[in-house]
Design a protein around this motif. Structure first.
Motif, short mmCIF file in Angstrom:
data_model
loop_
_atom_site.label_atom_id
_atom_site.label_comp_id
_atom_site.label_asym_id
_atom_site.label_seq_id
_atom_site.Cartn_x
_atom_site.Cartn_y
_atom_site.Cartn_z
N UNK A 121 5.73 3.11 -2.24
CA UNK A 121 5.80 1.83 -1.61
C UNK A 121 7.22 1.33 -1.30
N UNK A 122 8.11 1.40 -2.45
CA UNK A 122 9.47 1.00 -2.26
C UNK A 122 10.23 1.70 -1.19
N UNK A 123 10.03 3.09 -1.20
CA UNK A 123 10.78 3.87 -0.22
C UNK A 123 10.30 3.85 1.02
N UNK A 124 8.92 3.46 1.34
CA UNK A 124 8.36 3.08 2.59
C UNK A 124 8.88 2.09 3.20
N UNK A 125 9.00 0.95 2.31
CA UNK A 125 9.54 -0.33 2.94
C UNK A 125 11.06 0.01 3.42
N UNK A 126 11.83 0.80 2.97
CA UNK A 126 13.18 0.93 3.33
C UNK A 126 12.97 1.59 4.81
N UNK A 127 12.04 2.65 5.11
CA UNK A 127 11.95 3.32 6.57
C UNK A 127 11.15 2.58 7.46
N UNK A 128 10.29 1.94 6.92
CA UNK A 128 9.19 1.43 7.68
C UNK A 128 9.78 0.64 9.06
N UNK A 129 10.70 -0.09 9.10
CA UNK A 129 11.15 -0.90 10.24
C UNK A 129 10.11 -1.26 11.41
N UNK A 130 9.02 -1.99 10.41
CA UNK A 130 8.10 -2.94 11.31
C UNK A 130 6.92 -1.97 11.57
N UNK A 131 6.77 -0.96 11.23
CA UNK A 131 5.63 -0.04 11.49
C UNK A 131 4.55 -0.48 10.52
N UNK A 132 3.24 -0.29 10.93
CA UNK A 132 2.01 -0.56 9.93
C UNK A 132 2.13 0.67 9.11
N UNK A 133 1.44 0.62 7.76
CA UNK A 133 1.30 1.73 6.86
C UNK A 133 0.00 2.14 6.90
N UNK A 134 0.03 3.58 6.78
CA UNK A 134 -1.42 4.19 6.41
C UNK A 134 -1.58 4.44 5.04
N UNK A 135 -2.50 3.80 4.44
CA UNK A 135 -2.81 3.69 2.96
C UNK A 135 -4.07 4.41 2.57
N UNK A 136 -3.66 5.56 1.63
CA UNK A 136 -4.78 6.37 1.18
C UNK A 136 -5.12 6.15 -0.09
N UNK A 137 -6.71 6.01 -0.47
CA UNK A 137 -7.05 5.93 -1.74
C UNK A 137 -8.07 7.03 -2.01
N UNK A 138 -7.83 7.95 -2.89
CA UNK A 138 -8.65 9.19 -3.31
C UNK A 138 -9.39 8.91 -4.55
N UNK A 139 -10.67 8.83 -4.45
CA UNK A 139 -11.70 8.80 -5.82
C UNK A 139 -12.20 9.97 -6.09
N UNK A 140 -12.91 10.43 -6.93
CA UNK A 140 -13.47 11.56 -7.43
C UNK A 140 -14.65 11.90 -6.33
N UNK A 141 -15.35 10.76 -5.74
CA UNK A 141 -16.49 11.23 -4.89
C UNK A 141 -16.18 11.05 -3.33
#
Length: 118
Positions: A14-34
């Motif tokens: 997330x820290x790396x993303x904040x540096x390069x985001x420049x106002x763009x929204x973020x596509x966040x992924x969560x993966x569970x076992x199912x």
């Protein structure tokens, strides 16, 4: 909150993303076992623009399981379609604590096929 390896890895990404985001929204992924979940989040406004997951009724009936690469690719295409409908075409990819491999990579490829640029 415990400062586990998984938490530290997610914070580092997330820290790396904040540096390069420049106002763009973020596509966040969560993966569970199912299942696999994706959200397009506007961090400046603090709200979710679009979301998709394998828990949705129409996807559950059409997929064999929510825990394979085919399901992740379908969710990627669906999140891209919903984000484009909301007026978002450019995002930054937030893989969280997960390696860019397997289902996470399949979701990213599906989102790119669907028209998201990252």
């Amino acid at each position: 909150m415990a400062n586990t390896i998984k938490d530290r890895r997610a914070a580092r990404v997330r820290r790396a993303i904040r540096k390069v985001a420049s106002g763009r929204p973020r596509l966040s992924v969560h993966r569970s076992s199912e299942h696999i979940y994706a959200q397009v989040i506007d961090d400046a406004a603090g709200h979710t623009i679009a979301s998709a997951s394998t828990l949705e009724k129409d996807l559950r009936s059409s997929l064999k399981t929510g825990a394979d690469k085919a399901a992740a690719e379908v969710v990627g295409k669906l999140i891209a379609e919903r984000a484009k409908a909301a007026g978002v075409t450019q995002v930054v990819f937030d893989r969280g604590p997960y390696l860019y491999h397997g289902r996470v990579k399949a979701l990213a490829d599906g989102a790119r096929e669907g028209g998201l640029d990252f």
